[in-house]
Design an enzyme around this catalytic site. Structure first.
Site, PDB file in Angstrom:
ATOM      1  N   GLU A   1      -9.370  -1.942   2.963  1.00 10.39           N
ATOM      2  CA  GLU A   1      -9.102  -1.906   4.743  1.00 10.39           C
ATOM      3  C   GLU A   1     -10.570  -1.197   5.162  1.00 10.39           C
ATOM      4  OE1 GLU A   1      -4.330  -1.888   5.062  1.00 10.39           O
ATOM      5  OE2 GLU A   1      -5.587   0.005   4.990  1.00 10.39           O
TER       6      GLU A   1
ATOM      7  N   ASP B   1       0.956  -1.240  -0.019  1.00 12.42           N
ATOM      8  CA  ASP B   1       0.094  -0.049  -0.069  1.00 12.42           C
ATOM      9  C   ASP B   1       1.008   1.133  -0.240  1.00 12.42           C
ATOM     10  OD1 ASP B   1      -2.092  -1.853   0.203  1.00 12.42           O
ATOM     11  OD2 ASP B   1      -2.416  -1.614   2.120  1.00 12.42           O
TER      12      ASP B   1
END
Length: 277
Positions: A174, A56
């Site tokens: 997420e 990420d």
């Protein structure tokens, strides 16, 4: 009438699966453009992001670097002042430090700095009497959130000092699980990965030439000392493949759907603004 699955995807502005490589590249270009637009609109010149060694921050960091490089190349008043600062924020010795260095090698940031948060976390924790009486597992969890908040405080201090914006790494996979620390890694000025599912993050990083070992590395927040390197999926109780499928409106098992819905509902407070009368 939309299902909850569809409603959640809409709320999180989930990007549909890429139809082909052209669509993938277009999404990369769109997000680089977004970073440039917001930086120009702010009147600031610097971007700041913590680099962990995971895919990420690797992708967000490379997008940021490409954004400032393009702004510099375009010229104009003070265009040469645009820059990206990549920040390493280890707590003691990071067990996957080699991955973090490999990520930095790929990102090729204008500036790299290291802020070890151990002394700050320990110093603050020593002053918090409420932590001392907690059972070890609970104390470890609270300290994990404290680490995340100290990391964000460091990034904002650097951004304040250099006239910059802080970039976050939150994405749809997420966000739906609430897998971020409120006012920690959930705090930022720009969230250029927003709306992407995990497989899309990996696909974009791979397309940009990131090392495959980092692209497919097992994701971990690595905040708990009692469970170092604990995989995200173990904490979730579902896999990223199931989360991605859910967000893209594809069939998932009843158990996976129930777990995702429960996590989304329980973490609503993390995604909203502070309550007010």
């Amino acid at each position: 009438m939309p299902t909850r699955q569809q409603e959640i995807a809409a709320v999180l502005k989930v990007v549909p699966p890429f139809a082909d490589l052209a669509a993938l590249q277009a999404e990369i270009d769109r997000r680089i453009g977004f970073i440039q637009e917001r930086l120009r609109a702010s009147g600031l010149k610097t971007l700041v992001l913590g680099i962990s060694g995971g895919v990420d921050s690797l992708l967000a960091g490379r997008l940021a670097q490409l954004a400032v490089e393009t702004l510099r190349a375009a010229g104009g008043d003070a265009a040469s002042d645009y820059r990206f600062i990549a920040v390493r924020l280890p707590y003691k010795e990071q067990h996957d430090e080699r991955d973090a260095r490999a990520a930095l090698d790929f990102i090729r940031a204008d500036e790299v700095c290291v802020v070890n948060i151990e002394a700050g976390v320990r110093g603050l924790a020593a002053q918090l009497a409420h932590l001392h009486c907690l059972p070890a597992p609970r104390r470890d969890f609270v300290l994990g959130n404290l680490k995340a908040r100290c990391r964000m405080a460091a990034q904002y201090a650097i951004a304040n000092a250099t006239g910059g914006l802080v970039i976050g790494t939150d994405h749809a996979a997420e966000a739906v699980m609430g897998f971020f620390t409120k006012f920690g890694d959930g705090a930022c000025d720009l969230a250029p990965l927003s709306g992407l599912v995990k497989s899309q993050v990996r696909a974009m990083a791979s397309h940009l030439g990131a090392p495959e070992a980092l692209v497919h590395k097992t994701p971990t927040a690595d905040l708990e000392e009692l469970h170092p390197g604990k995989p995200d999926e173990l904490a979730y109780g579902v896999s990223y493949a199931e989360i991605d499928a859910f967000l893209h409106g594809q069939p998932v098992s009843e158990a996976a759907s129930a777990r995702i819905l429960a996590a989304f509902d329980a973490s609503a407070h993390k995604r909203g603004l502070p309550l007010a009368p």
